[in-house]
Enzyme design. Structure first.
Site, short mmCIF file in Angstrom:
data_model
loop_
_atom_site.label_atom_id
_atom_site.label_comp_id
_atom_site.label_asym_id
_atom_site.label_seq_id
_atom_site.Cartn_x
_atom_site.Cartn_y
_atom_site.Cartn_z
N HIS A 8 51.00 -67.27 6.09
CA HIS A 8 49.74 -68.94 5.56
C HIS A 8 49.13 -68.20 5.59
O HIS A 8 47.52 -68.01 4.52
CB HIS A 8 50.24 -69.91 6.42
N ARG A 28 69.65 -64.99 4.55
CA ARG A 28 69.11 -66.17 5.97
C ARG A 28 70.47 -66.74 6.36
O ARG A 28 70.43 -67.18 6.87
CB ARG A 28 68.43 -67.05 5.40
N CYS A 41 54.81 -64.31 12.10
CA CYS A 41 55.37 -65.15 12.61
C CYS A 41 55.16 -66.29 10.84
O CYS A 41 54.34 -65.94 10.14
CB CYS A 41 54.29 -66.49 13.28
N THR A 97 53.29 -68.32 10.02
CA THR A 97 52.06 -69.18 10.35
C THR A 97 51.44 -67.94 9.79
O THR A 97 50.04 -67.74 8.80
CB THR A 97 51.53 -69.83 11.70
#
Length: 342
Positions: free
Chosen positions: A43, A200, A38, A40
């Protein structure tokens, strides 16, 4: 057991050995088959300011997964050993006002799997049985492993009626790209997505975008003119967290338009409130997935023909996790899957 953990307060993750989780009376133990990386987790890998303030160290992370139930607590009902499940990564208290009213996605005491407690980048994961969700046999492990971000896209996209509407999505990350497919599947007319990443944007075209716009080279206003849109977008989905993208979205909205915000902009982001007030815009913040209406809608859409397969672009063995994170960090990937069975 083998697990991918943050062992030091520094960039990167480490494949290590940790204790197999204990199973509480109301828990299920899941033997992990697949996980997905993910944003996340990126990060956490980078160890940015948010991660430094949020992630306990040491701890193994990850929250996008599918696996098989191999053990159950004595109070668990409705599941059986061998059930294939994914799971809701937000563990809620069950006692606050929103939880008691059935709005668990708004629980003020939410604890995140792989963020605030041990995660799914491991051979086994223990979670409350309430959070487990059975996966129908026709849905592949790869697709089941991305139900968490698919749920974010579903919650955001289906916040408003999209039938016959013109939809603008700002941010062509994996969630924004999946929102393209969802919007088209449920009957939107024009679905336009913007970004500056050509890789993308090409994925978004494969997922059904009417137009995928690189705003570094092409004007959104020109695209709207090409589509013979004279009044603006009916629904806006902000997926990027980039202030300039949010600004352009507000400018492109029709009067009375509806906006869902999933991307997280900087705390002090300024916007032109005239665009909101005088257009009469409705703005809704999105966090996580509605429990468990979003999950039922995800399954129903897949069973009725929604094709998300183009979003999964890379697959690696869990031991090759560094290659998986490199693919994500390159900006030239969709969803990246780690296989824990090899």
């Amino acid at each position: 057991m083998k697990a991918l953990a943050k062992l030091e307060r520094a960039p990167g993750l480490t494949l290590t050995r940790v204790k197999r989780p204990e199973v509480g009376h109301n828990d299920v133990l899941i033997k992990i088959r697949r996980t997905a990386i993910c944003g996340t987790d990126i990060h956490i890998w980078k160890w940015d300011d948010w991660a430094q303030k949020t992630i306990p160290v040491p701890m193994h992370v990850g929250h996008e997964y599918v696996g098989e139930i191999v053990e159950m607590g004595q109070e668990v009902r409705g599941f059986a050993i061998g059930d294939r499940v994914s799971g809701e990564g937000h563990i809620t208290c069950g006692f606050c006002r929103n939880c008691r009213a059935g709005r668990r996605h708004l629980c003020r005491n939410t604890v995140g799997v792989g963020v605030n407690r041990e995660g799914a980048f491991a051979e086994y994961l223990a979670i409350p049985a309430f959070n487990a969700f059975k996966i129908p046999p026709e849905i592949s492990d790869d697709l089941a492993s991305i139900f968490d971000p698919f749920g974010n896209a579903t919650h955001t996209a289906l916040s408003f009626n999209l039938v016959g509407e013109d939809v603008l999505i700002t941010g062509a990350g994996p969630i924004g790209i999946m929102a393209v497919a969802i919007a088209k599947h449920v009957g939107a007319r024009n679905v336009v997505i913007t970004d500056i990443n050509d890789y993308r944007l090409e994925l978004a075209r494969k997922m059904g975008a009417t137009r995928a716009v690189n705003v570094a080279r092409e004007s959104l206003r020109d695209v709207m003119a090409d589509l013979r849109m004279t009044e603006g977008f009916d629904v806006g989905l902000e997926m990027s967290g980039v202030p300039s993208a949010f600004t352009s979205l507000l400018e492109a909205m029709n009067h009375g338009g509806k906006v869902a915000l999933l991307g997280i902009p900087p705390a002090q982001t300024a916007i032109d409130w005239n665009q909101v007030i005088f257009k009469g815009l409705e703005i809704k913040g999105i966090y996580g997935r509605e429990m468990f209406e979003t999950w039922y809608k995800m399954v129903a859409m897949l069973q009725s023909g929604l094709d998300l397969s183009p979003i999964i672009t890379h697959r690696f063995a869990a031991d090759d996790y560094e290659k998986g994170f490199a693919a994500m960090l390159s900006g030239e990937s969709g969803k990246v899957i780690l296989d824990w069975t090899v």
